[in-house]
Design an enzyme around this catalytic site. Structure first.
Site, short mmCIF file in Angstrom:
data_model
loop_
_atom_site.label_atom_id
_atom_site.label_comp_id
_atom_site.label_asym_id
_atom_site.label_seq_id
_atom_site.Cartn_x
_atom_site.Cartn_y
_atom_site.Cartn_z
N LYS A 22 9.81 -15.31 0.93
CA LYS A 22 8.50 -15.16 1.56
C LYS A 22 7.49 -14.57 0.57
CE LYS A 22 7.38 -11.38 4.27
NZ LYS A 22 6.08 -10.83 3.87
N ASN A 23 7.87 -13.46 -0.07
CA ASN A 23 6.91 -12.77 -0.91
C ASN A 23 6.59 -13.50 -2.21
OD1 ASN A 23 6.73 -10.85 1.04
ND2 ASN A 23 7.77 -9.23 -0.08
N ARG A 92 -1.68 -9.28 5.69
CA ARG A 92 -2.31 -8.60 4.58
C ARG A 92 -2.34 -9.44 3.31
NH1 ARG A 92 -3.11 -3.71 1.99
NH2 ARG A 92 -2.38 -3.77 -0.15
N CYS A 116 1.45 -5.92 8.68
CA CYS A 116 2.27 -4.92 9.36
C CYS A 116 1.63 -3.55 9.24
CB CYS A 116 3.64 -4.82 8.69
SG CYS A 116 4.78 -6.12 9.12
N ARG A 121 -2.04 1.04 3.36
CA ARG A 121 -2.17 -0.26 2.70
C ARG A 121 -3.61 -0.57 2.28
NH1 ARG A 121 2.12 -4.61 4.79
NH2 ARG A 121 2.66 -4.53 2.63
N PRO A 122 -4.20 0.26 1.45
CA PRO A 122 -5.55 -0.03 0.98
C PRO A 122 -5.54 -1.15 -0.05
CG PRO A 122 -4.72 1.95 -0.07
CD PRO A 122 -3.64 1.46 0.84
N ILE A 123 -6.75 -1.63 -0.40
CA ILE A 123 -6.82 -2.65 -1.46
C ILE A 123 -7.70 -2.17 -2.61
CG2 ILE A 123 -6.25 -4.69 -0.07
CD1 ILE A 123 -9.33 -5.25 0.01
N ASP A 124 -7.81 -0.83 -2.71
CA ASP A 124 -8.68 -0.27 -3.75
C ASP A 124 -8.26 -0.70 -5.16
OD1 ASP A 124 -6.41 1.34 -3.04
OD2 ASP A 124 -7.15 2.89 -4.39
N LEU A 125 -6.96 -0.81 -5.41
CA LEU A 125 -6.51 -1.18 -6.76
C LEU A 125 -6.91 -2.62 -7.09
CD1 LEU A 125 -2.92 0.40 -6.71
CD2 LEU A 125 -4.98 1.32 -7.79
N ASP A 304 11.50 -2.54 1.27
CA ASP A 304 11.71 -3.55 2.32
C ASP A 304 13.10 -3.48 2.93
OD1 ASP A 304 9.24 -4.84 2.46
OD2 ASP A 304 9.62 -5.95 0.63
N ILE A 326 7.32 4.65 -0.89
CA ILE A 326 6.28 3.62 -1.07
C ILE A 326 5.31 3.53 0.11
CG2 ILE A 326 5.83 1.19 -1.71
CD1 ILE A 326 7.55 2.55 -3.81
N ARG A 396 7.86 -13.44 11.37
CA ARG A 396 6.91 -13.59 10.25
C ARG A 396 7.64 -13.77 8.94
NH1 ARG A 396 2.55 -8.99 10.03
NH2 ARG A 396 2.61 -9.87 7.96
C1 UD1 Z 1 4.41 -6.18 -1.43
C2 UD1 Z 1 5.33 -6.92 -0.48
C3 UD1 Z 1 5.98 -5.94 0.48
C4 UD1 Z 1 6.68 -4.82 -0.29
C5 UD1 Z 1 5.72 -4.17 -1.28
C6 UD1 Z 1 6.39 -3.14 -2.16
C7 UD1 Z 1 4.29 -9.10 -0.31
C8 UD1 Z 1 3.57 -10.07 0.55
N1 UD1 Z 1 4.55 -7.90 0.25
O1 UD1 Z 1 3.38 -5.61 -0.64
O2 UD1 Z 1 6.92 -6.66 1.27
O3 UD1 Z 1 7.14 -3.85 0.60
O4 UD1 Z 1 5.15 -5.18 -2.13
O5 UD1 Z 1 7.46 -3.69 -2.83
O6 UD1 Z 1 4.63 -9.40 -1.44
N2 UD1 Z 1 -1.58 0.56 -2.80
C9 UD1 Z 1 -2.78 1.22 -2.93
N3 UD1 Z 1 -3.89 0.49 -3.23
C10 UD1 Z 1 -3.87 -0.86 -3.41
C11 UD1 Z 1 -2.62 -1.52 -3.27
C12 UD1 Z 1 -1.50 -0.78 -2.96
O7 UD1 Z 1 -2.85 2.45 -2.79
O8 UD1 Z 1 -4.92 -1.46 -3.69
C13 UD1 Z 1 -0.36 1.34 -2.44
C14 UD1 Z 1 0.18 0.96 -1.05
O9 UD1 Z 1 -0.47 1.66 -0.02
C15 UD1 Z 1 1.63 1.32 -1.18
C16 UD1 Z 1 1.95 1.02 -2.65
O10 UD1 Z 1 0.68 1.00 -3.33
O11 UD1 Z 1 1.82 2.69 -0.96
C17 UD1 Z 1 2.69 -0.30 -2.88
O12 UD1 Z 1 1.94 -1.37 -2.40
P1 UD1 Z 1 2.02 -2.81 -3.07
O13 UD1 Z 1 3.01 -2.83 -4.16
O14 UD1 Z 1 0.62 -3.24 -3.35
O15 UD1 Z 1 2.58 -3.66 -1.86
P2 UD1 Z 1 2.06 -5.05 -1.33
O16 UD1 Z 1 1.67 -5.92 -2.45
O17 UD1 Z 1 1.11 -4.81 -0.22
#
Ligand code: UD1
Length: 418
Positions: A22-23, A92, A116, A121-125, A304, A326, A396
Site C-alpha cells: 500500500k505505502n 493523508r 487515520c 500528522r502535520p505537513i510542515d516538513l 505500523d 513515531i 483501507r
Molecule cells: C508513512 C506511512 C505510515 C507510517 C509512517 C512512518 C504512507 C502512506 N504512510 O506515513 O504508514 O506509519 O510513514 O513509518 O506511506 N511529521 C511532521 N511533519 C511533517 C511530516 C511528518 O512533524 O511534515 C512527523 C509525524 O507527525 C510523525 C513523524 O513525523 O510523528 C513520521 O511521519 P512520516 O514519516 O511523515 O509518516 P507518513 O509519511 O505520514
C-alpha cells in the site's frame, strides 16, 4: 459501517500470499503524473486507499484502465491541478500528489490532508521543503496553493526523516533544474521502490535507502512498466496472526530483508522462523515469551506493527514493554484490548503489558487501520466471539484480509451495516 465477526481459538495453518505494498503504491501512482504518458503498474493492491488515489488521478484528467492487479495510467491530458477537498480528506497520503503535480506543472492546490487519526500528522516538513525548492506557498480558506516558474535543485535537511516528506521532495525535484540533496532522508523500502520506478522512467537519483538522497533533475521522463514490491506490513501482520494463534504459516511473496526487526522480535518471543528466498515460515510456540519493543524509523521496528505486536504480547508469558516513538496516538487500541481482558498500563508513550493466558471475545472498535487489524488478531486468539466494528479502517490497507485468514483456518466474516 460494517463489522468483522470472529470466532477465536483456531491455530492458523497453511499458506498466504502477500499483496503489493500500500505505502509503495501510493507515491508510485502519484509518480505516474510526471511522465505525461503511459504508466503500467503490476501488483497494485485493490484496497480503498489505492482506489481513492486513482479516483483523484481520474478527476485530474488521467485515463485509467484496471485489470485485476494491473493498472494502466495515461497522464498525457491532465487539465486540473487542484485536488478536491472531499477526496483529500479521505486519506493523508494524497499530499504526495502535490509533489508530483508541482514537479510536472509547477502548480498544485490542495487542502490539509485527512487519514487515520493517529496523531498530529502535520505537513510542515513537506511545505518547508517545497519553499526551499523555490515554490511559493499561499494558504487561504484551508487551501494550500503552490506555484513557481521553475524548480531549482537545492540542499534540504529534514528535521525528522519523514517518509512522506522524503517522497514529496523526490517527486517535486526529479524534473527540476540541477541537483537536489536530501539529508536526514527517510530510508524506508517504500521510498527505494518509488525511486526504482522513477529510475525506470529515466530519473537520475542516487542514495535511496540511505539517509542522503541525491536527485539530478532531468528534462523528461519516459513511459514505464513497474511491479510494486510486496507489503512488508501485511507480511508482518500475518506472521503475527501465526504467532498469536500458536500456528504454523508460510508467508509467500515477502521480502525477508524488509522484515528483519520483525523476524528478530518474533524469534526473541520464542517463534521459530525459517526463510527460503521470498518465503517466510513461522512456527509459533504454545505460549509466547514477553519482549521489549521500541518503534523507530526504518531500519528500526516499524510503528505500523506496534499495535499488532502489542496485541500478540498481551497473551505472552511475562511483562512486555512497548515504546511508541513515531505517532503519539497509536496507543488508542489499548483501551479496546483491555475490554478483551488484556492487562496494560500506559504512561505517555510507553505501554507495560502483563501477559494474560487468554483474551475474551467481546465487541471492540477499530481505532485506526493498524489498530483495527490488531483487534482482528485479538479476536483470532480470544475465547468466544469478537465483533470488530468500523472495519472500513482495516479495508483501507488490507486486501481480502478475511478471505486470506479463512484460508488459513480462521473463522471470520463481514457483517454489513453494523
Ligand atoms: C508513512 C506511512 C505510515 C507510517 C509512517 C512512518 C504512507 C502512506 N504512510 O506515513 O504508514 O506509519 O510513514 O513509518 O506511506 N511529521 C511532521 N511533519 C511533517 C511530516 C511528518 O512533524 O511534515 C512527523 C509525524 O507527525 C510523525 C513523524 O513525523 O510523528 C513520521 O511521519 P512520516 O514519516 O511523515 O509518516 P507518513 O509519511 O505520514
Amino acid at each position: 459501517m460494517s463489522s468483522f465477526i470472529i470466532e477465536g481459538g483456531t491455530k492458523l495453518n497453511g499458506e498466504v500470499r502477500i499483496s503489493g505494498s500500500k505505502n509503495a503504491s501510493l507515491p508510485i501512482i502519484a509518480a505516474s503524473i510526471l511522465n505525461g504518458g503511459e504508466t503500467t503498474l503490476y501488483n497494485v493492491p485493490n484496497i480503498h486507499d489505492t482506489q481513492i488515489t486513482l479516483k483523484i488521478l481520474k478527476k485530474l484528467g488521467c485515463k485509467i484502465k484496471k485489470n485485476k492487479e494491473k493498472i494502466e495510467i495515461n497522464s498525457t491530458y491532465i487539465t486540473q491541478k487542484e485536488i478536491s477537498e472531499d477526496l483529500m480528506r479521505e486519506m493523508r497520503s494524497t499530499v504526495i500528489l502535490a509533489g508530483a503535480l508541482i514537479g510536472r506543472f509547477k502548480e498544485a492546490t490542495f487542502s490539509y490532508p485527512g487519514g487515520c487519526d493517529i496523531g498530529a500528522r502535520p505537513i510542515d516538513l513537506h511545505l518547508k521543503a517545497f519553499k526551499k525548492l523555490g515554490i511559493n506557498i499561499e494558504e487561504e480558506y484551508g487551501f494550500i496553493r503552490c506555484s513557481c516558474d521553475k524548480i531549482i535543485g537545492t540542499n534540504i535537511d529534514l528535521d525528522f526523516p519523514s517518509v512522506g516528506a522524503t517522497e514529496n521532495i523526490i517527486l517535486a525535484s526529479v524534473l527540476a533544474e540541477g541537483k537536489t540533496t536530501i539529508t536526514n532522508a527517510a530510508r524506508e523500502p517504500e521510498i527505494v521502490d518509488l525511486v526504482k520506478m522513477l529510475k525506470k522512467m529515466g530519473a537520475k537519483i542516487s542514495g535511496e535507502g540511505t539517509n542522503i538522497i541525491e536527485i539530478n533533475g532531468v528534462k523528461k521522463l519516459e513511459d514505464v512498466k513497474y511491479r510494486i514490491m510486496p507489503d512488508r506490513i501485511e507480511a508482518g501482520t500475518f506472521l503475527c496472526a501465526g504467532a498469536i494463534t500458536g500456528g504454523n504459516i508460510k508467508i509467500i511473496n515477502a521480502i525477508p530483508e524488509h522484515l528483519v526487526p520483525i523476524i528478530s522480535k518474533l524469534e526473541e518471543a520464542n517463534c521459530k522462523i525459517k526463510i527460503e528466498n521470498n518465503i517466510i515460515i513461522i512456527d509459533a510456540p504454545q505460549r509466547l515469551k514477553a519482549i521489549e519493543i521500541k518503534t523507530m524509523p526504518y531500519p528500526g521496528f516499524p510503528t505500523d506493527l506496534q499495535s499488532i505486536f502489542g496485541t500478540v504480547l498481551s497473551v505472552a508469558k511475562g511483562t512486555s514493554i512497548i515504546t511508541e516513538n513515531i505517532f503519539e496516538n497509536r496507543f488508542r487500541y489499548l483501551a479496546e484490548l483491555k475490554r478483551m481482558g488484556a492487562k496494560i498500563k500506559q504512561e505517555n508513550n510507553v505501554a507495560i503489558i502483563s501477559g494474560v493466558k487468554r483474551l475474551s471475545g467481546t465487541a471492540v472498535q477499530s481505532t485506526d487501520l493498524r489498530g483495527g487489524a490488531a483487534m482482528v488478531l485479538a479476536g483470532l486468539e480470544a475465547k468466544g466471539i469478537t465483533k470488530v466494528s468500523n472495519i472500513e479502517y482495516i479495508l483501507r490497507g488490507y486486501e481480502d484480509i478475511d478471505k486470506k485468514l479463512n484460508k488459513l483456518g480462521a473463522n471470520i466474516y463481514i457483517k454489513e451495516g453494523e
